[in-house]
Design a protein around this motif. Structure first.
Motif, short mmCIF file in Angstrom:
data_model
loop_
_atom_site.label_atom_id
_atom_site.label_comp_id
_atom_site.label_asym_id
_atom_site.label_seq_id
_atom_site.Cartn_x
_atom_site.Cartn_y
_atom_site.Cartn_z
N PRO A 40 0.83 -1.20 0.00
CA PRO A 40 0.00 0.00 0.00
C PRO A 40 0.87 1.27 0.00
O PRO A 40 1.92 1.32 0.66
N TRP A 41 0.44 2.26 -0.76
CA TRP A 41 1.20 3.49 -0.93
C TRP A 41 1.57 4.12 0.41
O TRP A 41 2.70 4.57 0.60
N GLN A 42 0.66 4.17 1.35
CA GLN A 42 0.95 4.83 2.63
C GLN A 42 2.09 4.16 3.39
O GLN A 42 2.74 4.78 4.22
N GLU A 43 2.39 2.91 3.07
CA GLU A 43 3.48 2.20 3.73
C GLU A 43 4.85 2.48 3.10
O GLU A 43 5.87 2.25 3.75
N ARG A 45 5.40 5.45 1.09
CA ARG A 45 5.41 6.83 0.61
C ARG A 45 6.74 7.54 0.93
O ARG A 45 7.32 8.18 0.07
N ALA A 46 7.22 7.40 2.15
CA ALA A 46 8.47 8.07 2.53
C ALA A 46 9.66 7.51 1.74
O ALA A 46 10.55 8.25 1.35
N LEU A 47 9.66 6.21 1.48
CA LEU A 47 10.73 5.59 0.72
C LEU A 47 10.75 6.10 -0.72
O LEU A 47 11.81 6.23 -1.33
N MET A 48 9.60 6.43 -1.25
CA MET A 48 9.49 6.87 -2.64
C MET A 48 9.64 8.38 -2.81
O MET A 48 9.60 8.89 -3.93
N ALA A 49 9.84 9.10 -1.73
CA ALA A 49 9.96 10.56 -1.79
C ALA A 49 11.19 10.99 -2.58
O ALA A 49 12.20 10.29 -2.61
N ASN A 50 11.09 12.13 -3.22
CA ASN A 50 12.20 12.73 -3.97
C ASN A 50 12.37 14.17 -3.56
O ASN A 50 11.39 14.86 -3.25
N ARG A 51 13.60 14.62 -3.59
CA ARG A 51 13.87 16.05 -3.45
C ARG A 51 13.99 16.57 -4.87
O ARG A 51 14.78 16.06 -5.68
N LEU A 52 13.20 17.56 -5.20
CA LEU A 52 13.20 18.09 -6.57
C LEU A 52 14.12 19.29 -6.68
O LEU A 52 14.12 20.17 -5.82
N ILE A 53 14.93 19.28 -7.73
CA ILE A 53 15.77 20.43 -8.04
C ILE A 53 15.55 20.78 -9.52
O ILE A 53 15.09 19.95 -10.30
N ALA A 54 15.86 22.00 -9.87
CA ALA A 54 15.71 22.44 -11.25
C ALA A 54 17.09 22.69 -11.84
O ALA A 54 17.89 23.43 -11.28
N LEU A 55 17.37 22.07 -12.98
CA LEU A 55 18.63 22.30 -13.69
C LEU A 55 18.38 23.27 -14.83
O LEU A 55 17.46 23.08 -15.62
N ASP A 56 19.20 24.29 -14.92
CA ASP A 56 19.08 25.27 -16.00
C ASP A 56 19.64 24.65 -17.26
O ASP A 56 20.81 24.31 -17.34
#
Length: 122
Positions: A40-43, A45-56
């Motif tokens: 289940p996603w709620q189990e 969710r934290a493992l699948m988290a990403n930090r998003l950055i923007a590359l120019d």
């Protein structure tokens, strides 16, 4: 996102004797569960988290997600364990199974195919 890098995980998994052994067993169980169950996603969710950055990209921006180190470790271990079985089962049906950097060749081939057929409405 979680703040742990691969060096931290290497230390945690290898350096602390019995505690590391218990952690390795827990990580192995996690890999087995992820590989063989619908989680289940709620189990996870934290493992699948990403930090998003923007590359120019001049012009434009490319969003890049940097995932959890543990998730990358889990994936690499799963590939190491299942590689030969996947290659055997997939055979030639899987375009890039067992080919180092095979996806780049597939991308270039498809790009050339589209370029060759762009006048035909592709």
């Amino acid at each position: 996102p979680g703040g742990s890098d691969s060096t931290h995980w290497q230390d945690s998994l290898m350096r602390f004797r019995a505690h590391s052994e218990r952690l390795r067993e827990s990580v192995a169980e996690l890999i087995k569960g992820l590989a063989n169950s619908i989680i289940p996603w709620q189990e996870i969710r934290a493992l699948m988290a990403n930090r998003l950055i923007a590359l120019d990209k001049c012009p434009g921006v490319r969003p890049v997600g940097i995932g959890e180190a543990l998730r990358r470790i889990l994936g690499k271990v799963m590939v190491m364990v299942t590689r030969y079985e996947v290659e055997e089962v997939a055979g030639v049906a899987q375009l890039c199974a067992g080919v180092r950097s095979g996806i780049e060749g597939a991308i270039h081939t498809m790009s050339d195919l589209f370029d060759d057929n762009k006048m035909e409405g592709w």
